[in-house]
Design an enzyme around this catalytic site. Structure first.
Site, PDB file in Angstrom:
ATOM      1  N   SER A 188       0.846  -1.194   0.000  1.00 49.95           N
ATOM      2  CA  SER A 188       0.000   0.000   0.000  1.00 49.95           C
ATOM      3  C   SER A 188       0.879   1.241   0.000  1.00 49.95           C
ATOM      4  O   SER A 188       2.037   1.201   0.433  1.00 49.95           O
ATOM      5  CB  SER A 188      -0.884   0.001   1.246  1.00 49.95           C
ATOM      6  OG  SER A 188      -1.544   1.249   1.409  1.00 49.95           O
ATOM      7  N   TYR A 222      -2.794  -0.248  10.473  1.00 48.32           N
ATOM      8  CA  TYR A 222      -2.579  -0.635   9.073  1.00 48.32           C
ATOM      9  C   TYR A 222      -1.226  -0.130   8.580  1.00 48.32           C
ATOM     10  O   TYR A 222      -0.483  -0.861   7.919  1.00 48.32           O
ATOM     11  CB  TYR A 222      -3.711  -0.066   8.218  1.00 48.32           C
ATOM     12  CG  TYR A 222      -3.692  -0.525   6.781  1.00 48.32           C
ATOM     13  CD1 TYR A 222      -4.053  -1.822   6.444  1.00 48.32           C
ATOM     14  CD2 TYR A 222      -3.330   0.342   5.752  1.00 48.32           C
ATOM     15  CE1 TYR A 222      -4.059  -2.245   5.117  1.00 48.32           C
ATOM     16  CE2 TYR A 222      -3.339  -0.069   4.434  1.00 48.32           C
ATOM     17  CZ  TYR A 222      -3.696  -1.362   4.120  1.00 48.32           C
ATOM     18  OH  TYR A 222      -3.687  -1.779   2.818  1.00 48.32           O
TER      19      TYR A 222
END
Length: 275
Positions: free
Chosen positions: A133, A146
């Site tokens: 990501s 995250y």
């Protein structure tokens, strides 16, 4: 029949789209999902699908064995994709919630990858693709769990690439920004499960977060369909020597560049305005 590929996290979003499209293109795809009903739904579409829960050691190894039975013992590509985001300020986050985030987003990936490497070494070739990501490159507020899992994945994957450099196993990272998926709906559920909004000093920001997570429309003008991730995945499949990193979406290119260019405090000023 083209190469065999195991894709995790195929119940929706990137994983499902890539599994469907690669299957249509003639690859020997084995999709995997955590829930039995999602496995059955993909099987009804004509895809090979196995149940594999990255939070469960037994499920990981059983799912891999079922995959190898389908591919006759060969696995050319592993696409580690299954993940979720746990929202919330780190000061409000129960430690168990952070453990769960790492269990799904890193530890399960490690256990599956560790089991796959000997297979690829024995067959003399293989590719391991990690779906990371933009939040593995830069951090943003209220995404600490995250962020931490993806930063860890980046370091893990860089190390793995170095350690397998003298082997025929290739390692690549795909680093998307916002992609159309059920990611926000899953994140909203995790927020409500673990964060006490009314007890936090971040109440105002949390309400904005919940509003954003509850929208069905794209969260950003830069949001792309899952096809944007399929493109680099196909490049990796077609390449004899795939690149270590593939950026996807404009935010990844922008923040990847700014991370190298700007002093930390300047970058913090920009990131603190992001939502």
């Amino acid at each position: 029949m083209k190469e065999s590929i195991l894709i995790t996290g195929c119940s929706s979003g990137i994983g499902r789209y890539c599994a469907e499209q690669l299957h249509k293109a003639g690859y020997n795809v084995v999709a995997s999902c955590r829930r039995h009903e999602d496995v059955e739904a993909l099987r009804q579409q004509g895809l090979n699908c196995v149940q594999l829960d990255l939070d469960d050691t037994t499920s990981i190894h059983q799912g891999l064995q079922e995959c190898l039975a389908i591919t006759r013992g060969r696995l050319d590509v592993l696409f580690n994709n299954a993940a979720y985001g746990q929202p919330g300020a780190l000061e409000d986050l129960p430690t168990d919630a952070l453990r769960q985030q790492f269990e799904t987003n890193l530890f399960g990936w490690h256990e599956l990858t560790q089991a796959v490497i000997p297979i690829m070494l024995q067959q003399g070739s293989g590719k391991i693709v990690q779906n990371s990501s933009v939040l593995g490159l830069v951090a943003m507020k209220y995404r600490g769990a995250y962020n931490a899992s993806k930063f860890a994945l980046e370091g893990y994957t860089d190390t793995l690439r170095l350690e397998l450099d003298d082997t025929p196993v290739h390692i690549s990272l795909i680093e998307p920004g916002p992609i159309e998926s059920h990611f926000r709906a899953n994140a909203k559920s995790k927020f409500e499960q673990h964060i006490d909004l009314n007890a936090s000093r971040h109440q105002t920001s949390y309400r904005k977060t919940l509003e954003r997570l509850g929208k069905s429309s794209p969260s950003s003008k830069f949001t792309l369909p899952p096809e944007a991730v399929l493109k680099p995945l196909l490049n990796i499949l077609d390449s004899q020597r795939p690149k270590p990193r593939y950026y996807v979406t404009q935010p990844t290119y922008i923040f990847g560049f700014l991370r190298r260019l700007l002093p930390t405090r300047k970058l913090d000023m920009l990131l603190s305005k992001s939502t």
